[in-house]
Design a protein around this motif. Structure first.
Motif, PDB file in Angstrom:
ATOM      1  N   PRO A  37       0.815  -1.228   0.000  1.00  0.00           N
ATOM      2  CA  PRO A  37       0.000   0.000   0.000  1.00  0.00           C
ATOM      3  C   PRO A  37       0.844   1.273   0.000  1.00  0.00           C
ATOM      4  O   PRO A  37       0.457   2.275  -0.590  1.00  0.00           O
ATOM      5  N   ILE A  38       1.982   1.243   0.706  1.00  0.00           N
ATOM      6  CA  ILE A  38       2.918   2.360   0.656  1.00  0.00           C
ATOM      7  C   ILE A  38       4.084   1.886  -0.202  1.00  0.00           C
ATOM      8  O   ILE A  38       4.902   1.077   0.230  1.00  0.00           O
ATOM      9  N   GLY A  39       4.130   2.375  -1.436  1.00  0.00           N
ATOM     10  CA  GLY A  39       5.055   1.832  -2.410  1.00  0.00           C
ATOM     11  C   GLY A  39       6.394   2.520  -2.491  1.00  0.00           C
ATOM     12  O   GLY A  39       7.389   1.911  -2.908  1.00  0.00           O
ATOM     13  N   MET A  40       6.454   3.799  -2.112  1.00  0.00           N
ATOM     14  CA  MET A  40       7.706   4.555  -2.231  1.00  0.00           C
ATOM     15  C   MET A  40       7.734   5.669  -1.205  1.00  0.00           C
ATOM     16  O   MET A  40       6.698   6.252  -0.889  1.00  0.00           O
ATOM     17  N   TYR A  41       8.923   5.953  -0.674  1.00  0.00           N
ATOM     18  CA  TYR A  41       9.102   7.136   0.162  1.00  0.00           C
ATOM     19  C   TYR A  41      10.464   7.743  -0.148  1.00  0.00           C
ATOM     20  O   TYR A  41      11.363   7.078  -0.663  1.00  0.00           O
ATOM     21  N   PRO A  42      10.650   9.031   0.141  1.00  0.00           N
ATOM     22  CA  PRO A  42      11.854   9.731  -0.305  1.00  0.00           C
ATOM     23  C   PRO A  42      12.978   9.710   0.729  1.00  0.00           C
ATOM     24  O   PRO A  42      12.743   9.603   1.930  1.00  0.00           O
ATOM     25  N   ARG A  43      14.191   9.836   0.236  1.00  0.00           N
ATOM     26  CA  ARG A  43      15.376  10.067   1.055  1.00  0.00           C
ATOM     27  C   ARG A  43      16.319  10.995   0.296  1.00  0.00           C
ATOM     28  O   ARG A  43      16.178  11.198  -0.914  1.00  0.00           O
ATOM     29  N   ARG A  44      17.311  11.534   1.003  1.00  0.00           N
ATOM     30  CA  ARG A  44      18.298  12.453   0.429  1.00  0.00           C
ATOM     31  C   ARG A  44      19.688  12.039   0.866  1.00  0.00           C
ATOM     32  O   ARG A  44      19.897  11.733   2.050  1.00  0.00           O
ATOM     33  N   THR A  45      20.645  12.035  -0.066  1.00  0.00           N
ATOM     34  CA  THR A  45      22.023  11.728   0.317  1.00  0.00           C
ATOM     35  C   THR A  45      22.664  12.963   0.927  1.00  0.00           C
ATOM     36  O   THR A  45      22.504  14.080   0.437  1.00  0.00           O
ATOM     37  N   TRP A  66       1.233   4.549  -7.157  1.00  0.00           N
ATOM     38  CA  TRP A  66       2.444   3.759  -6.929  1.00  0.00           C
ATOM     39  C   TRP A  66       3.171   4.249  -5.681  1.00  0.00           C
ATOM     40  O   TRP A  66       3.751   3.453  -4.968  1.00  0.00           O
ATOM     41  N   VAL A  67       3.129   5.547  -5.369  1.00  0.00           N
ATOM     42  CA  VAL A  67       3.676   6.041  -4.103  1.00  0.00           C
ATOM     43  C   VAL A  67       2.793   5.541  -2.968  1.00  0.00           C
ATOM     44  O   VAL A  67       3.258   4.915  -2.014  1.00  0.00           O
ATOM     45  N   PHE A  68       1.503   5.823  -3.062  1.00  0.00           N
ATOM     46  CA  PHE A  68       0.469   5.142  -2.284  1.00  0.00           C
ATOM     47  C   PHE A  68      -0.356   4.364  -3.310  1.00  0.00           C
ATOM     48  O   PHE A  68      -0.802   4.935  -4.301  1.00  0.00           O
ATOM     49  N   ARG A  69      -0.543   3.072  -3.084  1.00  0.00           N
ATOM     50  CA  ARG A  69      -1.277   2.266  -4.063  1.00  0.00           C
ATOM     51  C   ARG A  69      -2.409   1.513  -3.376  1.00  0.00           C
ATOM     52  O   ARG A  69      -2.224   0.917  -2.314  1.00  0.00           O
TER      53      ARG A  69
END
Length: 398
Positions: free
Chosen positions: A282-290, A384-387
């Motif tokens: 259901p939660i397909g993607m989340y962000p991060r930063r280098t 796809w980010v939330f599906r």
């Protein structure tokens, strides 16, 4: 010693296809490698299981305080919540809610409410009848919302209000185009939630209770931080339980032998929940930063790179899961990333498991023999980010 290489470039990704059904795209990304640069998204997508785990294990290099996304989240929620903090700052806000969300506390405090709420919306579903019922609209959505109302301890809020606030906050968090209409809706949701908290917080100061809001308030956090994290919980606390319920009924309809297995032996329900979340995250993607120049899974990444940690793809990594695209509740048990991992693992994962696998699904199948997707009406998925399923017509009997 191996040498880091530049990332492969995935210049054939179509956003509309991702929103409709991302899994063919994920298979293509797996062929390229565990990390790829995706120009249309202006970010690196991390799709390999081990690479996603590595990101979550190294907060110092892969920060949750992401560019753009942190600003829109703060704007939508009225402050920067724990989800966009690392290290001690994250722990200070996360630790207070761990205790009320442990399995023992959930069963002692919330299980009876989960059962009551499930019975309420079961009757709503039943009243619609087997020719008109929609599991998302009539049961899964309002049930997830009401359970969250109760766990937050918002006595005067309704499930309908909470669902509307959640959608408004999610839209605001993703409002990188600065759409004024989206901001107007998230601002209105902030004001409505704050009005509820204006009445509630003084009461909780005098009389603490078992709610998540009370735990935050009595942890020594300032009131603005409490308010921001309540809004964060509203924004993200509905998706996993709502969409897992509908995905399970959809999956079991298409796999009748597995449906019969769990209906004849309820001890399989936890496996059904986990396999569904692996298979249709259901939660397909989340962000991060280098935070610095680094190497991830052999791929050289620059400082200040925007990453998308695509757990929906990682959960179908063929290097980790046998027959990854198949739904199989009897597959060899191993951890998935549907709830995230590391210090940012979903705080409500036990609440979701219990509310779904111990309450909602057994109750549905017991009360509505023959429950299944209705082939006469259209089923729709999105995101796809939330599906999740935006419509799941169901029928029963016969």
């Amino acid at each position: 010693m191996s040498t880091a290489v530049p990332p492969p470039v995935a210049d054939d990704i179509d956003v509309a296809t991702l929103l409709d059904d991302p899994y063919a795209t994920y298979a293509r990304l797996h062929e390229l490698g565990p990390v790829a640069w995706v120009p249309v998204l202006n970010r690196y997508l991390v799709t390999g299981f081990d690479a996603c785990r590595a990101v979550e294990a190294d907060e110092a290099t892969f920060s949750a305080d992401v560019r753009g996304g942190s600003a829109t989240m703060a704007r939508a929620l009225g402050g920067r919540p724990m989800l966009r903090k690392d290290g001690a700052a994250h722990a200070e806000e996360r630790t207070p809610i761990n205790t009320p969300l442990r399995p023992k506390a959930i069963r002692a405090t919330w299980l009876a409410r989960f059962e009551r709420n499930a019975r309420t919306y079961l009757e709503t579903l039943r009243a619609r009848g087997p020719d008109d019922a929609d599991l998302n609209r009539d049961f899964a959505g309002p049930l997830a919302a009401q359970n969250l109302v109760d766990m937050l301890g918002l006595p005067d809020a309704t499930a309908e209000e909470l669902a509307r606030w959640s959608l408004a906050f999610i839209a605001g968090i993703g409002n990188l185009q600065d759409d004024p209409g989206i901001w107007a809706r998230s601002d209105a949701a902030q004001q409505e939630v704050d009005a509820h908290l204006d009445a509630l917080l003084p009461v909780l100061r005098r009389r603490p209770d078992a709610s998540v809001t009370s735990a935050l308030l009595h942890a020594g956090l300032d009131e603005a931080t409490v308010r921001t994290n309540v809004k964060l919980t509203i924004s993200g606390g509905m998706n996993e339980p709502q969409h897992t319920i509908t995905a399970i009924v959809w999956a079991l309809t298409d796999h009748p032998e597995q449906r019969e297995r769990v209906l004849s032996d309820p001890s399989w329900w936890p496996r059904v929940v986990d396999e569904t979340i692996r298979w249709q995250a259901p939660i397909g993607m989340y962000p991060r930063r280098t935070t610095r120049d680094c190497v991830l899974a052999g791929i050289a990444l620059p400082a200040e790179a925007s990453l998308g940690v695509v757990v929906g793809a990682a959960n179908r990594d063929p290097a980790v899961f046998d027959r990854p695209d198949e739904f199989d509740i009897a597959r060899t048990k191993r951890a998935h990333l549907g709830f995230g991992s590391g210090v940012h693992v979903c705080a409500g994962h036990w609440a979701a498991r219990i509310a779904i696998g111990e309450v909602a699904l057994p109750m549905l199948y017991d009360a509505l023999p023959g429950l299944r997707t209705d082939p006469r009406r259209e089923t729709t998925w999105f995101g796809w980010v939330f599906r999740g399923m935006t419509a799941l017509p169901v029928t029963w009997g016969g």
